[in-house]
Design an enzyme around this catalytic site. Structure first.
Site, PDB file in Angstrom:
ATOM      1  N   GLU A 220       0.872  -1.174   0.000  1.00 41.06           N
ATOM      2  CA  GLU A 220       0.000   0.000   0.000  1.00 41.06           C
ATOM      3  C   GLU A 220       0.910   1.224   0.000  1.00 41.06           C
ATOM      4  O   GLU A 220       1.480   1.587   1.023  1.00 41.06           O
ATOM      5  CB  GLU A 220      -0.917  -0.012   1.229  1.00 41.06           C
ATOM      6  CG  GLU A 220      -1.865  -1.187   1.292  1.00 41.06           C
ATOM      7  CD  GLU A 220      -2.836  -1.232   0.118  1.00 41.06           C
ATOM      8  OE1 GLU A 220      -3.127  -0.158  -0.472  1.00 41.06           O
ATOM      9  OE2 GLU A 220      -3.303  -2.320  -0.226  1.00 41.06           O
ATOM     10  N   CYS A 258      -1.807   9.043   2.210  1.00 38.54           N
ATOM     11  CA  CYS A 258      -1.623   8.548   0.847  1.00 38.54           C
ATOM     12  C   CYS A 258      -2.833   8.820  -0.027  1.00 38.54           C
ATOM     13  O   CYS A 258      -2.708   8.890  -1.258  1.00 38.54           O
ATOM     14  CB  CYS A 258      -1.306   7.053   0.865  1.00 38.54           C
ATOM     15  SG  CYS A 258      -2.562   6.045   1.687  1.00 38.54           S
TER      16      CYS A 258
END
Length: 486
Positions: A220, A258
């Site tokens: 991720e 993110c």
């Protein structure tokens, strides 16, 4: 992180820790349904009993306000764990699968089974959620697990190390604290799955070390998440869009996320209107400094301030731009058309700076996005259904969200994850359970019926028979059963 001697001792003990976890898993203890449910209930109790301690840890590490901490970590995580508890038996049950005529009579199943012993590297910006959401899925799936918190969020790391053994099975769930040396040492051992959340640079190192043992990895990673802002039909719609843009850029760890909006794409004529609305709303929302988290540390502060060291970028600032190194705080900053080859437009920002890039027509934004690496998320505020469909059809990203941003992270019903340079592997809700499960194919056939056309000696008659069976010709099946040939 502890003292150097403690970390050295931790490095020396990792081999024994991995062996102990493997022994616990092989005993079958973690595969029991009651055990899995008890671990999920333990996570719920941890979140309820230790809520104030979690708020304190997140404030110490990142300056997060308790409302932000509850919204982004405690609340959404508890909702997710409860969802797993309610659905676990259904997810873990074997699923019947279709069996073709050639396998008649037979029963086919897909049986979810745990992978074994898994390793979870969490990140510093959502240090509770990025540790416990994947852990909840790993335990629901029946695995033993190690969590390696980020050393850059030391208070949260210490909280997890102290409290996970109190609420979960300390024999099957371990927390390993420490810096890069500890993470590197952990990757010297074989795991049944590794999930890493963090930078692309470290992700490459994780994959390289995992290759030695053929360990499957889910990454991720970050990316430059764009947001297309179209002309909207009314002032009300425009204001709602601005509220949501600000929430998705500055109210989640000051943009250190993110999935935060990295830059906006707007039409030239709309840009001045949007900028004025952003300015006035920022002034209304952030009336006190504590409503925004601080920058993680001096290193990240210097990285962000370094973006404006480029005079071409500094001259594009249209709002904000004030940096306070003493408090590690940065004012929400808007930039209009910084050079596309500058660092702020080629690197992930991960902070409270927001470039606004103008295009002639909003449809031109699609061509712009297609020239860039695939992002973790694409956001678009528009009522134009044709534009929405073009974004879905012509771009690639981990997710697409229309008329909002970041909220997709909190949905258990859809997968979260990247594509290409933004990562691979999907989790949240059932997808977290599936990430840490193996879908085992099980076929049960009868010995009562035998199709001899499957075996040599070969001839053209058998090809004809197979053609009929493969196209579900039940007459051929009957003739095969009674032993006739055509």
């Amino acid at each position: 992180m502890g003292s150097v001697p403690e970390e050295t001792a931790a490095l020396d003990n990792i081999g024994d820790l991995v062996s102990d976890l493997r022994e616990v898993y092989e005993s079958g203890r973690t595969q029991d349904m009651e055990w899995r449910q008890s671990q999920l209930r333990g996570l719920v109790r941890l979140l309820e009993d230790e809520e104030e301690a979690i708020f304190d840890a997140l404030h110490e590490d990142l300056g997060k306000h308790r409302v932000e901490a509850f919204r982004d970590e405690v609340g959404v995580l508890k909702k997710s764990v409860v969802d797993k508890l309610q659905n676990l038996k259904k997810w873990a049950a074997p699923e019947k699968a279709h069996t073709p005529l050639v396998a008649f009579p037979a029963t086919a199943l897909v049986v979810p089974e745990p992978l074994g012993v898994v390793l979870i590297f969490s990140c510093w910006n959502l240090p509770i959620g990025l540790a416990l959401e994947p852990l909840s899925g790993a335990l629901a799936a029946g695995n033993a697990a190690v969590v390696k918190p980020s050393e850059l969020a030391p208070s949260t790391s210490a909280f997890l190390a102290a409290n996970i053994p109190k609420y979960l099975d300390s024999k099957a769930v371990k927390v390993v604290e420490g810096g890069p040396e500890v993470g590197d040492k952990l990757m010297d051992y074989p795991w049944d799955k590794v999930l890493f959340t963090g930078s692309s640079r470290v992700g490459r190192l994780i994959m390289t070390k995992a290759a030695k043992h053929l360990t499957p990895v889910a990454l991720e990673l970050g990316s430059k998440c764009p947001c297309i802002v179209d002309w909207l039909d009314s002032n009300r719609d425009s204001q709602i869009a601005v509220n949501r843009i600000i929430g998705a850029k500055w109210s989640t760890c000051s943009g250190q996320a993110c999935i935060a909006i990295d830059y906006l794409l707007v039409e030239e004529e709309f840009a001045p209107i949007l900028i004025e609305m952003l300015k006035s709303t920022l002034e209304r929302f952030f009336t006190r400094p504590e409503y925004m988290a601080r920058i993680l540390n001096e290193k990240h502060f210097q990285r962000l301030s370094g973006f404006l060291a480029d005079r071409r970028v500094a001259s594009s600032v249209v709002h904000g731009g004030h940096f306070n190194p003493k408090t590690l705080s940065i004012e929400p900053t808007l930039l209009l058309n910084p050079p596309l080859d500058s660092d702020i437009m080629t690197e992930e920002i991960f902070g409270p700076l927001l470039p606004i890039i103008t295009v002639k027509k909003i449809e031109d934004s699609i061509k712009f996005l297609k020239s860039k690496p695939k992002p973790l998320a694409i956001y678009a505020f528009t009522r134009n259904e044709k534009l929405k469909q073009r974004i879905i059809d012509e771009t690639s990203s981990g997710s697409v969200t229309f008329n909002d941003a970041i909220v997709q992270y909190g949905l258990d019903s859809i997968p979260f994850g990247g594509v290409g340079h933004s990562g691979f592997g999907q989790y949240h809700g059932k997808y977290t359970f599936e990430m840490f499960s193996h879908k085992k194919a099980v076929l049960k056939r009868s010995l009562l019926v035998e199709f001899m056309f499957r075996y040599p000696p070969w001839d053209e008659t058998k090809i004809g028979m197979l053609r009929r069976v493969y196209r579900f010709d039940y007459v051929s099946l009957f003739l095969a059963i009674v032993g006739l040939r055509r």
